[in-house]
Design a protein around this motif. Structure first.
Motif, mmCIF file in Angstrom:
data_model
loop_
_atom_site.group_PDB
_atom_site.id
_atom_site.type_symbol
_atom_site.label_atom_id
_atom_site.label_comp_id
_atom_site.label_asym_id
_atom_site.label_seq_id
_atom_site.Cartn_x
_atom_site.Cartn_y
_atom_site.Cartn_z
ATOM 1 N N ASP A 127 0.798 -1.221 0.000
ATOM 2 C CA ASP A 127 0.000 0.000 0.000
ATOM 3 C C ASP A 127 0.834 1.275 0.000
ATOM 4 O O ASP A 127 0.288 2.360 -0.198
ATOM 5 C CB ASP A 127 -0.941 0.010 1.213
ATOM 6 N N THR A 161 -0.542 5.217 -1.720
ATOM 7 C CA THR A 161 -1.072 6.189 -0.772
ATOM 8 C C THR A 161 -0.669 7.589 -1.217
ATOM 9 O O THR A 161 0.512 7.921 -1.231
ATOM 10 C CB THR A 161 -0.508 5.915 0.638
ATOM 11 N N GLN A 206 -5.888 -2.267 5.468
ATOM 12 C CA GLN A 206 -5.939 -1.290 4.385
ATOM 13 C C GLN A 206 -6.932 -0.192 4.729
ATOM 14 O O GLN A 206 -8.041 -0.478 5.183
ATOM 15 C CB GLN A 206 -6.331 -1.981 3.085
ATOM 16 N N GLY A 207 -6.540 1.021 4.513
ATOM 17 C CA GLY A 207 -7.370 2.161 4.900
ATOM 18 C C GLY A 207 -6.593 2.991 5.908
ATOM 19 O O GLY A 207 -6.591 4.217 5.858
ATOM 20 N N PHE A 211 -4.120 5.563 4.449
ATOM 21 C CA PHE A 211 -4.537 6.916 4.063
ATOM 22 C C PHE A 211 -4.560 7.850 5.272
ATOM 23 O O PHE A 211 -4.192 9.019 5.172
ATOM 24 C CB PHE A 211 -5.911 6.878 3.397
ATOM 25 N N GLN A 239 -15.632 3.372 1.937
ATOM 26 C CA GLN A 239 -14.331 4.042 2.016
ATOM 27 C C GLN A 239 -14.441 5.454 2.603
ATOM 28 O O GLN A 239 -13.505 5.932 3.235
ATOM 29 C CB GLN A 239 -13.632 4.059 0.668
ATOM 30 N N THR A 294 -12.156 5.418 6.157
ATOM 31 C CA THR A 294 -10.925 6.213 6.129
ATOM 32 C C THR A 294 -11.193 7.670 6.520
ATOM 33 O O THR A 294 -10.325 8.510 6.366
ATOM 34 C CB THR A 294 -10.270 6.200 4.730
ATOM 35 N N SER A 349 -9.295 8.784 1.835
ATOM 36 C CA SER A 349 -8.833 8.020 0.678
ATOM 37 C C SER A 349 -9.207 8.641 -0.654
ATOM 38 O O SER A 349 -8.524 8.420 -1.641
ATOM 39 C CB SER A 349 -9.344 6.579 0.741
ATOM 40 N N SER A 350 -10.269 9.412 -0.728
ATOM 41 C CA SER A 350 -10.637 9.899 -2.055
ATOM 42 C C SER A 350 -11.060 11.359 -2.132
ATOM 43 O O SER A 350 -11.237 11.866 -3.232
ATOM 44 C CB SER A 350 -11.734 9.010 -2.648
ATOM 45 N N LYS A 383 -4.954 3.831 -6.283
ATOM 46 C CA LYS A 383 -4.958 3.683 -4.827
ATOM 47 C C LYS A 383 -5.572 2.352 -4.422
ATOM 48 O O LYS A 383 -6.320 1.743 -5.188
ATOM 49 C CB LYS A 383 -5.691 4.858 -4.188
#
Lengths: 454, 213
Positions: free
Chosen positions: A205, A209, A277-278, A281, A356, A360, A364-365, B42
């Motif tokens: 990851d 990131t 994972q997460g 971020f 997500q 997070t 993340s986005s 990602k």
């Protein structure tokens, strides 16, 4: 008035220490900012930056050029295109394939400056926050509502790191555990299979990131990485003594190396959670604001302490993720019944778009103008802001979403973060959503009761 | 169903993309559906979704593809999306042998959560990394024969094999479904499939789309 600002600076001659907790006072001895206003050009010597308070640094400079772009160039200028950074350190002149697009000064699009009024508001807030930080425990005791009100307005970026560290009691944590972070970060890999699996997952990851952030950006060239320095989260300098340790195809940039150490340290600190994972971020976002060791202690705080308490979401089975998604689904039904009805009809479930966002905390986005404002509140009041912002986002786009079918909704959701023009506005709007803490607690109890039934 | 028909299609198949973290599932999906590859994509948190229609044996088949997070603990969330899926692309990375070793665990995951008759294709991705190959084609092929899986190697980066992989699995599902449907018709002389429905291989019936627990 249109103006653009460019910054150039060169790395210091000394190499950074292996782990540089104090790397924040950046190596900006040769930093200059040239402000181009209309046709006249003005060079500002920023040597003063290096004498600024730790977490002020370049952000101070940028608060004066709020909407303006910063151009970064390395010492070896000419070979590489300039990186054009936004105020949070993301590279803005990168195309969708991840290639840096050259922007000659003359061709650079000019941006509208916000004008002096914004700056003075920002300055007033900064002063208020400085005063508050000086008598923190007192003000938290006597005027907690005032603090919350100001957090909800957004912390001035220059003060953000300090406030976050205070909210997370990072100094106390460090004092109570001297040397602990170094111990974790430098620990040699143990032969345990479980540990290795965790490290491999982290490794996968690291490159994924915030690759568009200057701190984590990998230009694919080893030698360049040693010459570039970033004001965002510290030095990108490569510690020469680590070269041999890494069995990698190519050296990773310092920001990535920091992220890897923070995540590894956390996995050792909390082996039951390890790595999920997460978390990458969240830790990565911290690194753009505070130093490496501070990012670790912030991660510890938000994972294991109220009001954030995120470790239940990330642990084996991800049990609390189900809880959070349940609460979110119910809230959409209660606060946005028309949209919820439409989603039900189209078989759209909250897990399809909001997993997500919630897991997070938007890192993340979403763009950082939204993300950082969420975190200003999240660190103090916990999940209420998370749900409120979800509702505010859906509300913002409700009229469009109501017109869309199943597939269209999911396609819309995928691009949704880019559709938000002003993240701060969304957060401000979210505060007015009449969601109460007891409301959330009630739904959490409901979820628990359902678990017992199964 | 409540969905508008925006484009004409005869059949709608739900496919899941599964496999270890970092094997390139998201890039396979973006290469197939949008012809895009992102070197700095990602990590997928939860699930992502995309669609694309293809032609197979004179029919328009629309694939509804769910891309899932690869880390093991995410299965608690993503396995809900296996329900109603008629196909699975089980992806490993040809340059990382452990991702191939985990294929068995993914198969078990499908046995536990997916339809019994789901069509599974083993996909060795990153075939462009020739110099780093850790899983020989023969080894993977033998494994797929032994487990009765379709098999292909792909590179989402240079696009080789990607369209073929999706084309093959969708065509196979279509054939299987037609055969099943025909048998069912012969047996019961009963209901025929209506176009534009998600097909479940197990009962040949109609499924709601986008279902999840």
């Amino acid at each position: 008035m249109t103006s653009t600002t460019s910054v150039s600076y060169t790395a210091p001659s000394s190499s950074s220490p292996k782990m540089a907790p104090q790397r924040r006072s950046p190596a900006i001895d040769n930093l200059t900012i040239s402000t181009v206003t209309s046709n006249s050009s003005m060079e500002i010597d920023l040597r003063r930056v290096s004498s600024m308070p730790e977490r002020g640094g370049v952000e101070t400079v940028m608060s004066n050029s709020d909407e303006e772009d910063i151009i970064r160039k390395s010492q070896s200028e000419g070979a590489k295109p300039l990186l054009k950074l936004d105020q949070y350190g993301f590279i803005s002149n990168m195309d969708k394939d991840g290639l840096v697009v050259p922007t000659a000064d003359s061709q650079r699009p000019t941006q509208q400056g916000k004008g002096a009024s914004i700056t003075s508001v920002e300055q007033r807030r900064t002063t208020k926050w400085k005063i508050m930080l000086n008598s923190w425990s007192n003000i938290m005791k006597r005027r907690p509502k005032l603090v919350l009100k100001r957090l909800r307005k957004g912390i001035p970026h220059e003060q953000r790191g300090k406030v976050w560290l205070t909210l997370c009691h990072v100094k106390e944590r460090q004092q109570q555990n001297p040397g602990l972070y170094e111990k974790y970060a430098n620990s040699k890999e143990s032969p345990s299979k479980a540990f290795q699996t965790v490290q491999e997952t982290i490794e996968k990851d690291i490159h994924r990131t915030f690759p568009r952030h200057s701190l984590f950006y990998d230009d694919g060239n080893d030698s360049e990485a040693e010459m570039v320095d970033s004001p965002f989260g510290g030095s990108l300098l490569d510690a020469p003594d680590r070269h041999d340790d890494e069995e990698r195809e190519r050296e990773i940039v310092e920001g990535q190396a920091s992220l890897k150490r923070v995540l590894k340290a956390y996995s050792l600190h909390d082996p039951d959670v390890g790595y999920c994972q997460g978390m990458n971020f969240i830790a990565g976002m911290f690194l753009t604001i505070v130093t490496e060791e501070e990012a670790f202690w912030m991660l510890v705080a938000i994972m294991s302490d109220q009001p954030c308490y995120m470790r239940g979401l990330f642990g084996e089975g991800m049990r609390e993720t189900h809880k959070v998604l349940y609460v979110a689904e119910q809230l959409v039904h209660q606060f946005l019944p028309r949209l919820a009805k439409h989603f039900d009809k189209e078989n759209i479930h909250v897990t399809m778009y909001a997993t997500q966002w919630l897991l997070t905390q938007y890192t993340s986005s979403f763009r950082f103008d939204l993300v950082l404002r969420v975190w200003d509140c999240f660190l103090q009041e916990g999940w209420k802001i998370t749900y409120r912002v979800m509702l505010a986002i859906l509300q913002e786009f409700q009229s469009q979403l109501l017109q869309l079918s199943f597939e269209e909704i999911l396609a819309f959701m995928r691009d949704l973060p880019e559709r938000i023009e002003d993240g701060g506005k969304i957060v401000t709007a979210s505060i007015h959503i009449p969601l109460r803490k007891k409301h959330i607690l009630k739904l959490e109890r409901e979820w628990l009761a359902k678990q017992d039934q199964h | 169903m409540g969905s508008r028909v925006d484009e004409e299609y005869d059949y709608l198949f739900k496919i899941v993309l599964i496999g270890d973290s970092g094997v390139g599932k998201s890039n396979l999906l973006s290469r197939f559906t949008r012809n895009e590859f992102n070197l700095e994509s990602k990590s997928t948190i939860g699930v992502e979704f995309a669609t694309k229609s293809i032609q197979a044996e004179g029919k328009t088949i629309k694939a509804q593809i769910w891309d899932t997070a690869g880390q093991e603990r995410y299965r608690a969330i993503t396995s809900a999306y296996y329900r109603g899926a008629v196909g699975a692309l089980l992806v490993y990375d040809i340059s990382k042998h452990p991702t191939f070793e985990n294929v068995e665990r993914w198969l078990k995951e499908l046995r536990d959560h997916a339809e019994a008759n789901i069509v599974v294709m083993l996909v060795g991705n990153k075939s462009d990394l020739r110099h780093l190959r850790a899983v020989e084609t023969d080894e993977a092929m033998a494994f797929s024969e032994q487990h009765n899986l379709a098999f292909i190697e792909t590179s989402a980066l240079d696009a080789s094999g990607v369209d073929t992989a999706f084309q093959r699995i969708l065509t196979e599902i279509y054939r299987l479904m037609s055969r099943r449907n025909m048998q069912a018709e012969e047996a019961a002389a009963g209901s025929s499939l209506s176009a534009g429905q998600t097909i479940s291989l197990s009962d040949g019936g109609k499924k709601k789309k986008g279902c999840c627990a």
